[in-house]
Design an enzyme around this catalytic site. Structure first.
Site, PDB file in Angstrom:
ATOM      1  N   HIS A 266       0.808  -1.093   0.071  1.00 12.21           N
ATOM      2  CA  HIS A 266      -0.131   0.183  -0.229  1.00 12.21           C
ATOM      3  C   HIS A 266       0.960   0.991  -0.037  1.00 12.21           C
ATOM      4  O   HIS A 266       1.729   1.458  -0.834  1.00 12.21           O
ATOM      5  CB  HIS A 266      -0.883  -0.105   1.267  1.00 12.21           C
ATOM      6  CG  HIS A 266      -2.040   0.738   1.182  1.00 12.21           C
ATOM      7  ND1 HIS A 266      -2.461   1.743   0.109  1.00 12.21           N
ATOM      8  CD2 HIS A 266      -2.992   1.127   2.174  1.00 12.21           C
ATOM      9  CE1 HIS A 266      -3.665   2.330   0.423  1.00 12.21           C
ATOM     10  NE2 HIS A 266      -3.832   2.011   1.804  1.00 12.21           N
ATOM     11  N   HIS A 307      -1.785  -2.404  -9.678  1.00 18.04           N
ATOM     12  CA  HIS A 307      -2.549  -1.682  -8.745  1.00 18.04           C
ATOM     13  C   HIS A 307      -3.785  -2.650  -8.838  1.00 18.04           C
ATOM     14  O   HIS A 307      -4.468  -3.065  -9.750  1.00 18.04           O
ATOM     15  CB  HIS A 307      -3.147  -0.108  -9.332  1.00 18.04           C
ATOM     16  CG  HIS A 307      -3.722   0.462  -8.096  1.00 18.04           C
ATOM     17  ND1 HIS A 307      -5.001   0.195  -7.956  1.00 18.04           N
ATOM     18  CD2 HIS A 307      -3.268   1.337  -7.352  1.00 18.04           C
ATOM     19  CE1 HIS A 307      -5.329   1.212  -7.010  1.00 18.04           C
ATOM     20  NE2 HIS A 307      -4.286   1.756  -6.614  1.00 18.04           N
ATOM     21  N   ASP A 365       3.003   5.764  -7.063  1.00 16.87           N
ATOM     22  CA  ASP A 365       4.124   5.633  -6.076  1.00 16.87           C
ATOM     23  C   ASP A 365       5.423   5.544  -6.860  1.00 16.87           C
ATOM     24  O   ASP A 365       6.404   5.755  -6.207  1.00 16.87           O
ATOM     25  CB  ASP A 365       3.962   4.533  -4.958  1.00 16.87           C
ATOM     26  CG  ASP A 365       2.984   4.917  -4.123  1.00 16.87           C
ATOM     27  OD1 ASP A 365       2.711   5.933  -3.821  1.00 16.87           O
ATOM     28  OD2 ASP A 365       2.276   4.290  -3.612  1.00 16.87           O
TER      29      ASP A 365
HETATM   30  N1  CMC Z   1       5.481  -7.074 -10.141  1.00 13.40           N
HETATM   31  C1  CMC Z   1       5.655  -8.275 -10.663  1.00 13.40           C
HETATM   32  N2  CMC Z   1       4.611  -9.180 -10.967  1.00 13.40           N
HETATM   33  C2  CMC Z   1       3.202  -8.498 -10.442  1.00 13.40           C
HETATM   34  C3  CMC Z   1       3.267  -7.224  -9.706  1.00 13.40           C
HETATM   35  C4  CMC Z   1       4.499  -6.474  -9.485  1.00 13.40           C
HETATM   36  N3  CMC Z   1       4.692  -5.441  -8.911  1.00 13.40           N
HETATM   37  N4  CMC Z   1       1.861  -6.781  -9.216  1.00 13.40           N
HETATM   38  C5  CMC Z   1       1.167  -7.946  -9.599  1.00 13.40           C
HETATM   39  N5  CMC Z   1       1.988  -8.882 -10.236  1.00 13.40           N
HETATM   40  C6  CMC Z   1       1.534 -10.245 -10.853  1.00 13.40           C
HETATM   41  C7  CMC Z   1       1.177 -11.113  -9.868  1.00 13.40           C
HETATM   42  O1  CMC Z   1       2.425 -11.992  -9.569  1.00 13.40           O
HETATM   43  C8  CMC Z   1       0.060 -11.983 -10.690  1.00 13.40           C
HETATM   44  O2  CMC Z   1       0.758 -12.656 -11.631  1.00 13.40           O
HETATM   45  P1  CMC Z   1       0.130 -14.291 -11.810  1.00 13.40           P
HETATM   46  O3  CMC Z   1      -1.354 -13.725 -12.507  1.00 13.40           O
HETATM   47  O4  CMC Z   1       1.072 -14.807 -12.934  1.00 13.40           O
HETATM   48  O5  CMC Z   1      -0.123 -14.922 -10.445  1.00 13.40           O
HETATM   49  C9  CMC Z   1      -0.889 -10.664 -11.202  1.00 13.40           C
HETATM   50  O6  CMC Z   1       0.127  -9.779 -11.549  1.00 13.40           O
HETATM   51  C10 CMC Z   1      -1.618 -10.197 -10.442  1.00 13.40           C
HETATM   52  O7  CMC Z   1      -1.295  -9.863  -9.314  1.00 13.40           O
HETATM   53  P2  CMC Z   1      -2.422  -9.824  -7.990  1.00 13.40           P
HETATM   54  O8  CMC Z   1      -1.483 -10.010  -6.761  1.00 13.40           O
HETATM   55  O9  CMC Z   1      -3.472 -10.639  -8.237  1.00 13.40           O
HETATM   56  O10 CMC Z   1      -2.785  -8.287  -7.997  1.00 13.40           O
HETATM   57  P3  CMC Z   1      -3.343  -7.591  -6.779  1.00 13.40           P
HETATM   58  O11 CMC Z   1      -4.409  -6.860  -7.095  1.00 13.40           O
HETATM   59  O12 CMC Z   1      -3.773  -8.437  -5.620  1.00 13.40           O
HETATM   60  O13 CMC Z   1      -2.064  -6.751  -6.382  1.00 13.40           O
HETATM   61  C11 CMC Z   1      -0.895  -4.693  -5.829  1.00 13.40           C
HETATM   62  C12 CMC Z   1      -2.234  -5.377  -6.569  1.00 13.40           C
HETATM   63  C13 CMC Z   1      -0.676  -3.299  -6.001  1.00 13.40           C
HETATM   64  C14 CMC Z   1      -0.879  -5.265  -4.397  1.00 13.40           C
HETATM   65  C15 CMC Z   1       0.206  -5.487  -6.591  1.00 13.40           C
HETATM   66  O14 CMC Z   1       0.354  -5.216  -7.981  1.00 13.40           O
HETATM   67  C16 CMC Z   1       1.617  -5.082  -5.947  1.00 13.40           C
HETATM   68  O15 CMC Z   1       2.117  -5.859  -5.134  1.00 13.40           O
HETATM   69  N6  CMC Z   1       2.375  -4.077  -6.578  1.00 13.40           N
HETATM   70  C17 CMC Z   1       3.751  -3.755  -6.008  1.00 13.40           C
HETATM   71  C18 CMC Z   1       3.468  -2.673  -4.879  1.00 13.40           C
HETATM   72  C19 CMC Z   1       2.952  -1.397  -5.207  1.00 13.40           C
HETATM   73  O16 CMC Z   1       3.407  -0.676  -5.924  1.00 13.40           O
HETATM   74  N7  CMC Z   1       1.769  -0.960  -4.512  1.00 13.40           N
HETATM   75  C20 CMC Z   1       1.161   0.345  -4.702  1.00 13.40           C
HETATM   76  C21 CMC Z   1       0.031   0.362  -4.896  1.00 13.40           C
HETATM   77  S1  CMC Z   1      -0.415   2.120  -5.486  1.00 13.40           S
HETATM   78  C22 CMC Z   1      -0.687   3.035  -4.094  1.00 13.40           C
HETATM   79  C23 CMC Z   1      -1.543   2.612  -3.217  1.00 13.40           C
HETATM   80  O17 CMC Z   1      -2.763   2.659  -3.611  1.00 13.40           O
HETATM   81  O18 CMC Z   1      -1.366   2.108  -1.758  1.00 13.40           O
END
Ligand code: CMC
Length: 425
Positions: A266, A307, A365
């Protein structure tokens, strides 16, 4: 009022369960699942990926189209034409202020920027190398020990005063965390400066000379505050609403939001972006990190990408990228090695099949971390700045929750532990 109905048939039940369907002013319809409990059923939605936990009028996001509206106004227009305090007013009141209302609001906020002098003693209890978010969690919660005159959550005026106090005091507390960490005296707020300029003064000023804020950096700071102001029911806002639903005081609730924001998935992501760029260290190492991010057996993720809601692009990131370019040009640091790594990563993510297929775009971010670093703000303060910006979103949602009939939040579960058994050894 239900516009439509959904019917759910469940194996073992004689009749379909009828569920009301409501339409909002924007966005998908929602199915009211409350009749399910009467039929001995719960819904199951870990991570709340398809659950609307409340009704709200504050902010709307269309993740597929990359739309973010506050009070109906697109974030791009607000970022161009408005400023942070005006957006604070909008989030709190649902309408933009008239010039007169804005002047009054700005002056009210200025009158609340100082914190109780006793508050400064709290800092001495912390190690100088404490993470500033740990101090923020403690100090924001501790505000409830000072402002007993505005803690009646059922009184609209008390709620309003708490909002003013929080908007005004968060920058002061945030800057105090930084000054404490480097052993410099706290800077009292200055009423001749605007909100962002005053924050920069409290961060970088000293008692020996007058601090003159750079207008381009102050504007960029204001934009960072504005772009982070609210984002509907994200993890920290939902935490604040849930904490608020028990009747806890607003300062305690906002402290719970600060805690929830801290995580790297987050608000902690802006700090994690810079840490990651430093770890990568050189453009020649980028491929290795990208390969790790793509490896399903490696938990590593590229910080600042992806995201939960935006599956097209993050509209805040577009504005942030333009601001980033402006700041880097103003400071003449376009060639900084970390920025080169950031630019290359951005390019890979926009072209590489893995990121394109999963719609993993640079998020807000990714760019805010780069701007903050260029302004001279230490990495450990990045999430604190997100917290101070998001305080208006948290308090607006908290206030909205208390402005209409409400219930304590109490999710249920799918229990998969042992069934009843008798004690024996
Ligand atoms: N790098 C590599 N792979 C990723 C990433 C990433 N940053 N984010 C998602 N994936 C992959 C994930 O491994 C999955 O792959 P597969 O379908 O092969 O299993 C797919 O993309 C979908 O990911 P998810 O975990 O289902 O996505 P989510 O909606 O649960 O997670 C997130 C969203 C923001 C937590 C995630 O993208 C992440 O951890 N990003 C990095 C941290 C980040 O930058 N967070 C800030 C968000 S913006 C500020 C805020 O609002 O807080």
């Amino acid at each position: 009022m239900a516009d439509k109905k959904a019917r759910l048939t469940v194996d073992g039940l004689d009749e379909a369960i009828e569920l009301p369907v409501y339409s909002g002013s924007e966005g998908p319809d929602v199915i009211d699942v409350r009749p399910l409990t009467g039929n001995g059923l719960f819904t199951y939605d870990p991570g709340f990926v398809s659950t609307a936990a409340c009704e709200s009028k504050i902010t709307y996001i269309d993740g597929a189209k990359g739309v973010l509206l506050h009070g109906g106004y697109p974030i791009e227009q607000l970022a161009e034409k408005s400023d942070y305090l005006e957006v604070c007013y909008l989030l709190l009141n649902g309408e933009l202020p008239t010039d007169e209302e804005k002047d009054k609001f700005v002056s009210t906020i200025k009158n609340h920027t100082m914190v109780h002098e006793q508050m400064s003693h709290f800092f001495n209890g912390f190690r100088r190398d404490a993470h500033p978010m740990s101090i923020m969690v403690a100090c924001v919660g501790a505000l409830s020990a000072f402002y007993h005159d505005s803690l009646d959550i059922n009184d609209a005026h008390h709620r309003e005063v708490c909002a003013y106090r929080l908007i005004a005091k968060m920058p002061t507390l945030a800057a105090m965390c930084y000054k404490y960490s480097i052993g410099m005296p706290f800077q009292y707020p200055r009423n001749d400066l605007n909100y962002a300029e005053n924050f920069l003064h409290m961060m970088f000023g000293n008692p020996c000379e007058e601090y003159v804020p750079n207008p381009i950096l102050a504007k960029a700071m204001d934009k960072i505050f504005l772009l982070h102001a609210d984002h509907e029911q994200n993890a920290s806002t939902s935490t604040v609403r849930l904490a608020g639903s028990s009747g806890a005081n607003p300062f305690a609730c906002i402290a719970s939001g600060v805690a929830a924001l801290w995580g790297p998935a987050h608000g902690g992501a802006n700090e994690a972006v810079l840490t990651m760029l430093e770890e990568i260290g050189d453009e020649s190492n980028i491929e290795e990190f990208v390969a790790k991010a793509k490896d399903p057996n490696d938990p590593f993720r590229l910080m600042g990408f992806g995201h939960r809601v935006y599956r097209n692009f993050d509209p805040r990131a577009k504005v942030m990228k333009a601001t980033c370019d402006q700041v880097l040009t103003e400071l003449g640091v376009e060639d900084e090695p970390l920025l080169k790594i950031a630019k290359r990563l951005e390019q890979i993510a926009l072209e590489d099949e893995y990121f394109v297929a999963r719609k993993l775009y640079p998020n807000v971010d990714f760019y805010s971390g780069i701007i903050l670093k260029a302004i001279g703000i230490p990495t450990s303060m990045f999430t604190v700045i997100f917290a101070l910006s998001r305080t208006i979103g948290w308090i607006s949602h908290w206030s909205e929750f208390h402005s209409s009939p409400n219930k304590i939040g109490r999710p249920r579960q799918l229990y998969t532990g042992p069934s009843r058994r008798d004690y024996s050894k």
